[in-house]
Design an enzyme around this catalytic site. Structure first.
Site, mmCIF file in Angstrom:
data_model
loop_
_atom_site.group_PDB
_atom_site.id
_atom_site.type_symbol
_atom_site.label_atom_id
_atom_site.label_comp_id
_atom_site.label_asym_id
_atom_site.label_seq_id
_atom_site.Cartn_x
_atom_site.Cartn_y
_atom_site.Cartn_z
ATOM 1 C CE LYS A 274 -3.804 -0.345 -0.210
ATOM 2 N NZ LYS A 274 -4.845 -0.808 -1.174
ATOM 3 C CB SER B 171 -3.429 -11.119 1.663
ATOM 4 O OG SER B 171 -2.285 -10.319 1.466
HETATM 5 N N1 PMP Z 1 -3.157 -7.806 0.971
HETATM 6 C C1 PMP Z 1 -3.064 -6.967 2.011
HETATM 7 C C2 PMP Z 1 -2.377 -7.441 3.249
HETATM 8 C C3 PMP Z 1 -3.593 -5.673 1.925
HETATM 9 O O1 PMP Z 1 -3.513 -4.823 2.975
HETATM 10 C C4 PMP Z 1 -4.251 -5.272 0.737
HETATM 11 C C5 PMP Z 1 -4.816 -3.871 0.620
HETATM 12 N N2 PMP Z 1 -5.982 -3.663 1.344
HETATM 13 C C6 PMP Z 1 -4.359 -6.191 -0.309
HETATM 14 C C7 PMP Z 1 -3.770 -7.440 -0.164
HETATM 15 C C8 PMP Z 1 -5.130 -5.859 -1.566
HETATM 16 O O2 PMP Z 1 -4.604 -4.843 -2.329
HETATM 17 P P1 PMP Z 1 -5.524 -3.869 -3.199
HETATM 18 O O3 PMP Z 1 -6.144 -2.879 -2.256
HETATM 19 O O4 PMP Z 1 -4.585 -3.217 -4.158
HETATM 20 O O5 PMP Z 1 -6.579 -4.684 -3.874
#
Ligand code: PMP
Length: 348
Positions: free
Chosen positions: A52, A279
């Site tokens: 981010k 994630s």
């Molecule tokens: N994984 C994590 C740990 C995140 O914090 C985020 C962002 N919220 C994402 C994946 C997904 O990224 P994006 O917002 O670009 O879809």
């Protein structure tokens, strides 16, 4: 474009030295005994340790270049965590006060990190509307108070553009330097900035490339259009489909079980020394599923969006029960290579 605040614009340009150009990992593993490789951008090397940072720095840069923000403005954003950490740090680095509005059930580590960076946190309960309530609250603050800058990460096109200009371009260059053409990219969807922006860049290079959004099996918001259930993959699937996400421009949605993602993230840490967040485990499994479709030799790319540090109080640190349909059971992680962070050879 007139540069009204050259000192700040210069500082932002400097901050790109500690945001982006992350390492690309080529992870070798076996699936039911078949040897395969998956490529993953390791985003924990950014200033606050997540993907981010790219979006936060890019949005602030664009806001300064286009005159949407000025020194003294307060940055107010709704976030499930990493975005708050990114805006808190980068906002402070260029001299702004930062207010983060977030659901009150996010991990303690996230809240403490944001506070430590001098930002104010406004917690929002489930009864107050949870995630959607947080976004609404930021708009109310901007309506009532002067000198507020709202990054609006879920709707701001500069979010996806950040990944088109940086993450996507880097993926292309780092692979091209190794003579590798990507066949597919997959990413869990929070705002959708990553999947949309990277997808747009890579489609420009490889028109037939598959670009897959990913969501938790337990809460298939993208597939259904609304919030379905609770899940443990913090950072993705936040109760609604963000306006940045254009599902008709993407390939099928991949779903991954949160327990399977936790086990795979644990394996990456304990077997390979890659201490990633939940994630990232989900994204790796999404890439495995795509290889199951395209064949084990397909070049599938994903992101490891953050490290495990913010999940020390969560199920990531506990023994996760194995369920019969899990993919992680049949995965053996072997080793990994690391590609150059920056690529001289690539002209894009
Ligand atoms: N994984 C994590 C740990 C995140 O914090 C985020 C962002 N919220 C994402 C994946 C997904 O990224 P994006 O917002 O670009 O879809």
């Amino acid at each position: 474009m007139t540069e009204r605040y050259p000192e700040i614009i210069k500082k932002i340009a400097e901050l790109w030295r500690i945001v982006g150009n992350s390492p690309m990992l080529a992870i070798r593993y076996k699936y039911f005994g078949e040897e395969r490789t998956i490529y993953a951008k390791s985003e924990q090397f950014n200033i606050t340790g997540s993907i981010k940072d790219r979006m936060a720095l890019y949005i602030l840069q664009q806001a300064y270049l286009t005159g949407q923000i000025k020194p003294g403005d307060t940055i107010v954003e709704a976030t499930s965590g990493n975005t708050g950490i990114a805006f808190a740090a980068i906002g402070r680095a260029i001299g702004h006060k930062v207010v983060i509005v977030m659901p009150d059930w996010m991990s303690k580590e996230r809240v403490d990190i944001i506070r430590s960076l001098g930002a104010e946190i406004i917690p929002v309960t489930k009864e107050e509307g949870g995630f959607l309530g947080s976004i609404q609250r930021t708009e109310e603050i901007a309506d009532k108070q002067p000198n507020i800058f709202l990054p609006r990460q879920f709707a701001n096109l500069a979010n996806a553009e950040a990944h088109q200009q940086t993450t996507g371009k880097e993926i292309w260059c780092q692979l091209a330097e190794q003579g590798i053409i990507p066949d597919a990219f997959v990413a869990g969807v929070g705002t959708g900035g990553t999947v949309m922006g990277v997808g747009q860049f890579l489609r420009g290079k490889v028109p037939g490339i598959k670009i897959h959004p990913l969501e938790p099996t337990e809460s298939p918001t993208l597939s259904t259009g609304y919030q379905v259930g609770a899940h443990r993959i913090q950072g993705i699937s936040d109760e609604f489909i963000p306006s940045l996400v254009k599902l008709d421009a993407l390939n099928e949605i991949i779903d991954v079980s949160d327990g399977d993602a936790i086990i795979l993230a644990q394996m990456l840490a304990s077997r390979l020394g890659l201490a990633v967040g939940i994630s990232s485990g989900a994204n790796f499994l999404g890439a495995v599923k795509i290889q199951n479709e395209l064949g084990g030799h397909a070049n599938v790319v994903t992101t490891f969006s953050d490290s495990n540090k913010k999940y020390l109080s969560t199920d990531l640190m506990r023994t996760e029960p194995v369920r019969p349909n899990y993919l992680s059971t049949n995965i053996e992680l072997l080793d990994f290579r690391i590609f150059n962070r920056t690529c001289q050879a690539c002209n894009v």
